[in-house]
Design an enzyme around this catalytic site. Structure first.
Site, PDB file in Angstrom:
ATOM      1  N   CYS A  34       0.804  -1.217   0.000  1.00  0.00           N
ATOM      2  CA  CYS A  34       0.000   0.000   0.000  1.00  0.00           C
ATOM      3  C   CYS A  34       0.842   1.275   0.000  1.00  0.00           C
ATOM      4  O   CYS A  34       0.619   2.144  -0.842  1.00  0.00           O
ATOM      5  CB  CYS A  34      -0.974   0.023   1.170  1.00  0.00           C
ATOM      6  SG  CYS A  34      -1.418  -1.565   1.824  1.00  0.00           S
TER       7      CYS A  34
ATOM      8  N   ARG B 249       6.893 -11.832   4.894  1.00  0.00           N
ATOM      9  CA  ARG B 249       6.449 -11.763   6.283  1.00  0.00           C
ATOM     10  C   ARG B 249       7.158 -12.817   7.098  1.00  0.00           C
ATOM     11  O   ARG B 249       7.221 -13.972   6.686  1.00  0.00           O
ATOM     12  CB  ARG B 249       4.931 -11.949   6.367  1.00  0.00           C
ATOM     13  CG  ARG B 249       4.241 -10.778   5.735  1.00  0.00           C
ATOM     14  CD  ARG B 249       2.753 -10.870   5.755  1.00  0.00           C
ATOM     15  NE  ARG B 249       2.232  -9.741   4.972  1.00  0.00           N
ATOM     16  CZ  ARG B 249       0.968  -9.567   4.673  1.00  0.00           C
ATOM     17  NH1 ARG B 249       0.076 -10.427   5.082  1.00  0.00           N
ATOM     18  NH2 ARG B 249       0.592  -8.528   3.965  1.00  0.00           N
TER      19      ARG B 249
ATOM     20  N   HIS C 165      -8.506  -1.368  -0.812  1.00  0.00           N
ATOM     21  CA  HIS C 165      -7.442  -2.374  -0.947  1.00  0.00           C
ATOM     22  C   HIS C 165      -8.110  -3.688  -1.352  1.00  0.00           C
ATOM     23  O   HIS C 165      -9.002  -4.158  -0.653  1.00  0.00           O
ATOM     24  CB  HIS C 165      -6.727  -2.649   0.376  1.00  0.00           C
ATOM     25  CG  HIS C 165      -6.213  -1.438   1.086  1.00  0.00           C
ATOM     26  ND1 HIS C 165      -4.875  -1.169   1.192  1.00  0.00           N
ATOM     27  CD2 HIS C 165      -6.845  -0.441   1.755  1.00  0.00           C
ATOM     28  CE1 HIS C 165      -4.710  -0.060   1.899  1.00  0.00           C
ATOM     29  NE2 HIS C 165      -5.889   0.393   2.250  1.00  0.00           N
TER      30      HIS C 165
HETATM   31 ZN   LIG Z   1      -3.173  -2.251   0.557  1.00  0.00          ZN
END
Ligand SMILES: [Zn+2]
Ligand SMILES: [Zn+2]
Length: 581
Positions: free
Chosen positions: A275, A304, A456
């Protein structure tokens, strides 16, 4: 879990403890909750006496005997002192009682037949609800007391339990089938992906065949999005730490994001989300109300640092490649944009035969509005739009109060695969917070600056996870358009090899993925291999076929199709590939 089923499961935990205490004197029972598919109970057995799965039939038999003597669960509130006296010699129960006393909670004992346990309740009204043929002990495992590795290791016995025998049998059959379809097992057998100890756990690598499937998936979603007017961008996989401090991700997910330093000591973070990069792309140019919606899309990997214990195959990984999109829209565009996304999602799912969805719309906690970012009016409108659009869609949905993120409401979509298992795929998240945070705006019709709204969305979620799900959903029998090898050519004798190569070259030129098997003369082996590798079509070529100027076509899913000219075969395959059937 329906409450009644939960009660059956927890009641069975009592029954298991009763049977164990009778059969294994000196055993200390601890706790026994209901779980997703049944129940478990943790015990401390005298050294060397813990049962194994070989003892399950005898324990189950004892449980059924005891069940006949039970009618209901009689609860009684007691003092901590009385409870301690009752469980004298069982340090686990004493610890639980001490804690209940400390927290000033009620202490209750429940008795059925000759068995009494410390318990807060949640049992069947009548033991007739427990069907003696609808439960089964499933496995033994070690478990630390209260999940803490500093504590004693106990023996946990798991059981499966359902409302009736039919449901238990269905569950067992699905489990058996799921084992056969395990994507790690099939991924290896079909040569789709590999995990190397040296590269690292949770970092799967696609082998050439698996990479074909992944590339097809990427191409598909990219083409769909381009048709809808998305703009594709490319971002680097690291960024200055400051970017994620600004976005707030550092505070929340900092521990999950690997970092590195350059020679000046400047800290960089491997991206765990895309993002903030996309926000900076939005901010690179001025926007007018006419430019919106602007949809930035990218198939890109995030990293991650998941716990190694939880890593597995393609489903739990450290590298997730998302089909990520960020939609920059005006507030009045939320509704059509959500509708468009749901349409794309539906079309995508239908392609894979995922026609069963469950939808959750997460909204604010109405009693705690101050916890959330953004004005009342925007939230109310946005929540209503999400619920209305889902309603129009006509699928089962639930509204989850208090489950929204602080920055906006969202829709989560779960699909059922061919075994009826549920998977969370698409999430559509509305965001009123980051536009403020990153000062993202557009010039309105009135010439003034206005805040943009961000959505999103990832349709597949991640390619890794989606592929893992697809392997199990199809049991490795991929449709033609996704199959790494679409057709195998199996010449019967060496005298057919040259013609086979000619046919192979023709199909390849037409854009079909073909494997011309002229490795050796063992024809039976070629056919077996085509079957093992789950190749959708096989072309058999013998002397007779050559004389007639045809080939014999066989299908993985429909058996022998018969003699056809090469032109007909080519047309048939190309049509099926195009239709993505
Ligand atoms: Zn996002
Ligand atoms: Zn109980």
């Amino acid at each position: 879990m329906a409450t009644s089923l939960e009660h059956i499961r927890h009641s069975l935990a009592h029954l298991l403890a009763a049977a164990i205490l009778e059969m294994y004197p000196g055993t200390k029972n601890t706790i026994g909750p209901a779980i997703d598919n049944g129940f478990y109970y943790d015990f401390e057995f005298p050294k060397g006496t813990a049962p194994t799965d070989k003892d399950f039939p005898a324990i189950e038999k004892k449980m059924r005997e005891i069940l006949k003597t039970w009618k209901h669960f009689d609860g009684k509130e007691v003092s901590a002192k009385e409870a301690r006296a009752f469980f004298k010699g069982n340090p686990y129960k004493i610890e639980l009682i001490d804690d209940l006393e400390k927290d000033k909670e009620k202490i209750t004992l429940f008795t059925s037949g000759k068995f009494t346990d410390l318990c807060r309740g949640g049992h069947v009204e009548d033991t007739k609800e427990i069907k003696p043929d609808a439960f089964k002990l499933s496995r033994v495992a070690g478990a630390y007391w209260r999940g803490d590795e500093k504590n004693a290791m106990l023996t946990r016995i798991y059981g499966l339990a359902f409302a009736n025998k039919k449901e238990l049998e269905e569950y067992l059959a699905t489990e058996e089938e799921a084992k056969k379809r395990d994507h790690k097992k099939l991924g290896k057998e079909l040569g789709l992906f590999t995990v190397s100890d040296l590269v690292g756990k949770g970092l799967p690598m696609y082998l050439p065949k698996g990479n074909i499937i992944r590339t097809e998936l990427e191409r598909f979603i990219r083409a769909e999005k381009e048709e809808l007017g998305y703009s594709f961008v490319t971002i680097p996989h690291i960024a200055r730490k400051e970017l994620y401090i600004k976005s707030g991700h550092m505070g929340k997910y900092g521990a999950m994001m690997p970092t590195m330093k350059d020679e000046n000591g400047e800290e960089f973070v491997m991206k765990a989300m895309n993002c903030p990069h996309h926000f900076e792309i939005y901010n690179a140019e001025p926007h007018s109300y006419r430019d919106l919606p602007l949809r930035l899309a990218e198939n890109t990997t995030v990293y991650r640092n998941e716990k190694s214990g939880e890593l597995s195959g393609l489903l739990r990984v450290k590298n997730l490649t998302q089909d990520d999109t960020h939609h920059f829209i005006r507030p009045d565009q939320i509704e059509p944009e959500i509708r468009m996304i749901l349409g794309l999602m539906q079309k995508t799912y239908a392609l894979f035969g995922f026609n069963n969805y469950k939808v959750e719309v997460s909204i604010r906690d109405p009693k705690n509005k101050e916890k959330y970012f953004g004005g009342d009016d925007v939230w109310q409108k946005a929540e209503k739009i999400l619920v209305d659009e889902v309603k129009k869609w006509g699928v089962p949905y639930s509204v989850e109060e208090g489950e929204a993120a602080f920055y906006g409401p969202k829709i989560d979509i779960k699909v059922k695969d061919s075994l009826g298992r549920e998977w969370q795929l698409t999430t559509i998240q509305l965001d009123f917070n980051q536009p403020e945070n990153f000062d993202m705006s557009y010039t309105g019709e009135d010439g003034k600056r206005h805040r943009v709204v961000v959505l999103h969305v990832a349709i597949f979620g991640s390619f890794e996870r989606f592929m893992g799900i697809l392997i199990e959903h199809y049991a490795g029998n991929f449709p033609l358009w996704l199959s790494p090898v679409q057709v195998k050519i199996a010449p019967v004798k060496e005298s057919n090899f040259a013609k086979a190569e000619e046919i192979g070259a023709h199909l390849k030129k037409a854009g079909i993925r073909v494997d011309t098997d002229i490795k050796d003369i063992n024809f039976g082996k070629k056919i077996r291999e085509a079957k093992d590798m789950k190749i959708p079509y096989t072309i058999v070529l013998g002397d007779k076929d050559m004389e007639k100027g045809v080939v014999t076509l066989e299908s993985r899913d429909h058996g022998k199709i018969g003699e056809k000219t090469l032109e007909d075969v080519t047309a048939l395959l190309l049509k099926e590939i195009k239709d993505k059937k």
